[in-house]
Design an enzyme around this catalytic site. Structure first.
Site, PDB file in Angstrom:
ATOM      1  N   GLU A 233      -9.095   3.280  -2.529  1.00 53.07           N
ATOM      2  CA  GLU A 233      -9.062   4.107  -1.172  1.00 53.07           C
ATOM      3  C   GLU A 233      -9.677   5.694  -1.655  1.00 53.07           C
ATOM      4  O   GLU A 233      -9.163   6.103  -2.583  1.00 53.07           O
ATOM      5  CB  GLU A 233      -7.866   4.407  -0.398  1.00 53.07           C
TER       6      GLU A 233
ATOM      7  N   ASN B  35       0.812  -1.180  -0.031  1.00 48.87           N
ATOM      8  CA  ASN B  35      -0.036   0.159   0.115  1.00 48.87           C
ATOM      9  C   ASN B  35       0.776   1.146   0.011  1.00 48.87           C
ATOM     10  O   ASN B  35       1.820   1.538   0.998  1.00 48.87           O
ATOM     11  CB  ASN B  35      -0.718  -0.080   1.140  1.00 48.87           C
TER      12      ASN B  35
HETATM   13  C1  NOJ Z   1      -4.124   6.322   2.878  1.00 49.76           C
HETATM   14  C2  NOJ Z   1      -3.905   5.243   3.658  1.00 49.76           C
HETATM   15  O1  NOJ Z   1      -3.454   4.048   2.961  1.00 49.76           O
HETATM   16  C3  NOJ Z   1      -4.671   4.987   4.960  1.00 49.76           C
HETATM   17  O2  NOJ Z   1      -3.841   4.158   5.845  1.00 49.76           O
HETATM   18  C4  NOJ Z   1      -4.926   6.271   5.558  1.00 49.76           C
HETATM   19  O3  NOJ Z   1      -5.441   6.093   6.691  1.00 49.76           O
HETATM   20  C5  NOJ Z   1      -5.593   6.970   4.663  1.00 49.76           C
HETATM   21  N1  NOJ Z   1      -4.740   7.200   3.404  1.00 49.76           N
HETATM   22  C6  NOJ Z   1      -6.128   8.453   5.181  1.00 49.76           C
HETATM   23  O4  NOJ Z   1      -5.191   9.144   5.588  1.00 49.76           O
END
Ligand code: NOJ
Length: 482
Positions: free
Chosen positions: A381, A170
């Site tokens: 995401e 990630n």
């Molecule tokens: C992307 C990250 O993968 C995640 O871990 C994080 O909480 C979110 N961004 C929001 O900042």
């Protein structure tokens, strides 16, 4: 003008998901044989995290998985993205010691998702390197790529009969930059202009090895797909008529997205602009310990073509201008040579970096299509945070999701981008890294003040559930012709 739920139309196969990550939700940091990770160490050192909070308990998903499953079911998700804690499965990071209770936990999660017709998407690495591996050099060590590959093979072997969507890493940008340049993420190293590129390079090598292992040894039997999640802002020149701002914007995108996407999707190597800027700056500042941006070695498996789809995390956009001057100091920022500006017309939601720009996502999707040869895309995401007093009737977030989905549908229908799914960050409020529990991204509220850690759906959760249910009824098979 905001959009209605009815306007949001997607093809029948579209994946509706939400995402989480092990350290942010699981808690149970030292339970049942789990080894420590760099985030355990980082948070336990004082002064790193908002109010010295940590993920020791978080949402306690290790013990409360059934509660999470209920949330997933209430939303009607077709997909759920979770990450494995490497040190829960392999406490010292190597396959010499397997933790059977860690394996049992993820088996339980995967089996219950499948039993409920929910497809798991699994990230193998979401920021939490086993501390034992950090102790021998972490992502800066060349050997880490082989160790990661063994971990990945172990996971494919153990869970790959049921998991068909894999993400190796990630946001390597964030791990490398925030963890090894800025020092605000674990392992907290501040080694500007050098370790960031070495870390990124070893992450790419690790990813490529794991993808090749899957391709060679598992794909035929398991028939899954493997990629990695890349984060990117959308960036536009502050003054579109200024050639300097336009060039700075190109550099901005190259140093965030191109850094990882060019080697994998385009050329097998870093963007030319990165190499020339970094080399020139090394020369200017008298840095002589070899190239700061490493070269890909013919001894490693090729990195080009090692993604079966494009996995994108999008949260925000930036205007970019050329910096007035560039200090003669090694740093990623100086190599990049791009100054970020927030457009005052963009509202900020919760955290200061999160400007709300739904149409930035459409533009970014089009850019990805045009630049990276029309890949299939999963938005792994996207989210909207709150900070301060909790609003259960989080109307602004509802509008945000509708507008964002509308932009995605335009990207698909009008720009021809092949988007296969959308995952909200996040299923529930959780440990937001340096911001601790002060920043909430969930579709479910979690009451961190109570031992039950009660999950309660926000208005935005109801909104997302309605969008999904609308989609399902629109695509319900008809009885005609039977
Ligand atoms: C992307 C990250 O993968 C995640 O871990 C994080 O909480 C979110 N961004 C929001 O900042």
């Amino acid at each position: 003008m905001s959009h209605t739920v009815d306007e949001i139309v997607f093809p029948s196969h579209f994946a509706w998901g939400a995402s989480t990550a092990a350290y942010q939700i699981e808690g149970a940091w030292n339970a049942d044989g789990k080894g420590s990770s760099i985030w355990d160490t980082f948070c336990h050192a004082k002064g790193k995290i908002f109010e010295d909070q940590n993920g020791d308990v978080a949402c306690d998903s290790y013990h409360l998985w059934e509660e999470d499953l209920k949330c997933i079911q209430q939303l009607g998700l077709s997909h759920y993205r979770l990450s494995f804690s490497w040190s829960r499965l392999l406490p010292d990071g190597t396959t010499q010691h397997v933790n059977p209770k860690g394996v049992a936990y993820y088996n339980k999660v995967i089996d219950s998702l499948l039993a409920n017709n929910i497809t798991p998407m699994v990230t193998l690495y979401h920021n939490d390197l086993p501390q034992a591996l950090q102790d021998i050099g972490g992502w800066k060590s060349l050997e880490i790529a082989d160790v990661f590959d063994s971990y990945a093979k172990f996971c494919f072997e153990t869970f790959g009969d049921r998991v068909k969507l894999w993400l190796t890493l990630n946001e390597p940008y964030v791990c490398a930059k925030l963890g090894h340049e800025d020092g605000i993420f674990a392992p907290g190293l501040k080694e500007p202009g050098v370790s960031v590129y070495l870390t990124g390079h070893n992450m790419l090598r690790a990813h490529a090895k794991a993808w090749h292992s899957y391709h060679t040894h598992f794909r035929q039997a398991q028939k899954g797909l493997v990629s990695l999640t890349l984060n990117s802002d959308w960036a536009e020149p502050l003054d579109p008529n200024s050639p300097e701002d336009v060039a700075a914007t190109e550099r901005y995108m190259a140093f965030i997205l191109g850094w990882f996407a060019n080697p994998i999707f385009l050329t097998g190597d870093y963007p030319e602009i990165m190499r020339s800027r970094i080399d020139a700056f090394s020369k200017e500042t008298g840095y002589s310990e070899g190239p700061r941006l490493p070269k890909f070695s013919p001894d490693d498996p090729a990195v080009l073509g090692t993604a079966d789809f494009f996995a994108l995390n999008y949260f925000t956009s930036r205007k970019v201008k050329a910096p007035a001057s560039s200090p003669r100091k090694l740093s990623f920022k100086n190599d990049q040579g791009a100054e970020e500006v927030l457009d005052p017309s963009w509202p900020i939601c919760g955290v200061s970096w999160l400007a709300v720009v739904p149409d930035g996502l459409r533009k970014l999707l089009k850019y990805i299509k045009d630049t990276y040869k029309s890949p299939t895309v999963y938005i792994t995401e996207n989210g909207f945070s709150q900070m301060g007093p909790v609003e259960m009737e989080d109307m602004k977030r509802c509008v945000y999701y509708r507008d964002t989905l509308h932009e995605i549908s335009k990207a698909m229908r009008e720009d021809g981008v092949d988007v296969r799914g959308y995952f909200v960050w996040s299923l529930m409020d959780n440990f937001e890294w340096v911001d601790g529990f002060g920043v909430r991204f969930g579709l479910f509220h979690v009451d961190f003040s109570r031992p039950e850690l009660t999950r309660t759906m926000y208005r935005s959760g109801r909104e997302y559930a309605a969008i999904i249910s609308n989609h399902r009824s629109r695509h319900k098979p008809t009885q005609t012709g039977r």
